[in-house]
Scaffold this active site. Structure first.
Site, short mmCIF file in Angstrom:
data_model
loop_
_atom_site.label_atom_id
_atom_site.label_comp_id
_atom_site.label_asym_id
_atom_site.label_seq_id
_atom_site.Cartn_x
_atom_site.Cartn_y
_atom_site.Cartn_z
CG ASP A 86 -0.20 0.45 2.08
OD1 ASP A 86 0.96 0.62 2.74
OD2 ASP A 86 -1.17 0.36 4.04
CD GLU A 138 7.47 -0.67 7.64
OE1 GLU A 138 7.07 -2.03 6.96
OE2 GLU A 138 8.26 -0.21 7.15
CE LYS A 144 2.77 -6.05 3.82
NZ LYS A 144 2.43 -5.49 4.66
#
Ligand code: KIV
Length: 284
Positions: A46, A185, A115
């Site tokens: 995104d 992340e 995801k």
């Protein structure tokens, strides 16, 4: 031409300690070059909302945006495993919406898995519902942009022993809920290592150090295309922005000076016979 890798290939790569190469893409051409380069897995993130559509955050991105990006990536990379990233509020509201939206990635864009971000009890419930419908799920923990408000902004996570421990617990929760892999992340390398060592599924990292089973980067960061902001963990392999700007400036100069187009080189030809007839018609 390499054959498309499957989840069982990625599990074996982890077992053999072979690194999984993962990059984002949002369009046909970029996906085509990534596949030619031999990338193992492509995320239609995104982040495309920022990189491709010019938004300041990923929040405005819609399912329709993501399906358009994903289908283009699939056309460019027909032999690569592709991951559709569920945008904000496409899975948070209910299991039914989450399954329907995950299904769109598979049915309309031929994605191999989806995801989604987070590891709360609600998110784990969504993962169970989506995998229950037969769609494979990659989890995502650490700096999860869709939860930036709760995380205190876009900053590295797991920097205290307590918060690092919570990330280990989150990874276990996602694995138990049925995620086949997890993207971690923006965490210190030691936290990425601990999550990887304690997991039984492939762990991909972006800004999570060198120990994870694979590495992801946003392609527009690593080729020097997106220059609004570059995270600390990015290595730049090219300066595409500079190349493009130079080419566009030279084109401006050439058009304004008349140096482009050069007739006979950048234009179509007509036979002398047709030219003679055309001149005769024009002079009537
Ligand atoms: O949207 C995206 O590209 C992502 C990565 C930043 C992990 O989710």
């Amino acid at each position: 031409m390499a054959t498309k890798k499957t989840i069982s290939d990625f599990v074996q790569m982890r077992q053999r300690k072979e690194k999984i190469v993962y990059l984002t893409a949002y369009d046909y051409l970029t996906a085509k070059y990534e596949e030619k380069a031999g990338v193992d897995m492509i995320l239609i993130g995104d982040s495309g909302g920022m990189v491709q559509l010019g938004y300041d955050t990923t929040f405005p991105v819609t399912m329709d945006d993501m399906i358009r990006f994903s289908a283009a990536v699939r056309r460019g990379a027909p032999n690569t495993f592709i991951v559709g990233d569920m945008p904000f509020l496409s899975y948070q509201v209910s299991d039914e919406e989450a399954v329907a939206n995950a299904g769109r990635f598979v049915k309309e864009a031929d994605c191999d898995c989806i995801k989604l971000e987070g590891a709360t009890d609600e998110i784990c419930q969504r993962i169970k519902a989506i995998t229950g419908a037969g769609i494979m799920v990659m989890g995502h923990i650490g700096l999860t942009p869709q939860f930036a408000a709760q995380l205190g902004g876009y900053k590295a996570q797991g920097k205290t022993a307590e918060s690092a421990k919570r990330l280990l617990e989150s990874a276990k929760k996602l694995e138990e809920a049925g995620a086949w892999s997890i993207l971690v992340e923006g965490v210190p390398a030691i936290v990425g290592k601990a999550i990887t060592e304690r997991s039984d599924i492939p762990i991909l990292g972006i800004g999570a150090g060198s120990y994870t089973d694979g590495q992801l980067l946003i392609y527009a960061d690593m080729v020097g295309y997106y220059d609004n902001f570059t995270p600390k963990f990015v290595k730049k392999y090219a300066n595409i922005g500079d190349v493009l700007q130079k080419a566009f400036s030279e084109y401006c100069d050439d058009v304004r000076s008349g140096a482009f187009p050069e007739d006979g080189i950048h234009s179509y030809k007509m036979s002398q016979e047709e030219i003679d007839q055309f001149i005769a018609i024009c002079s009537d």
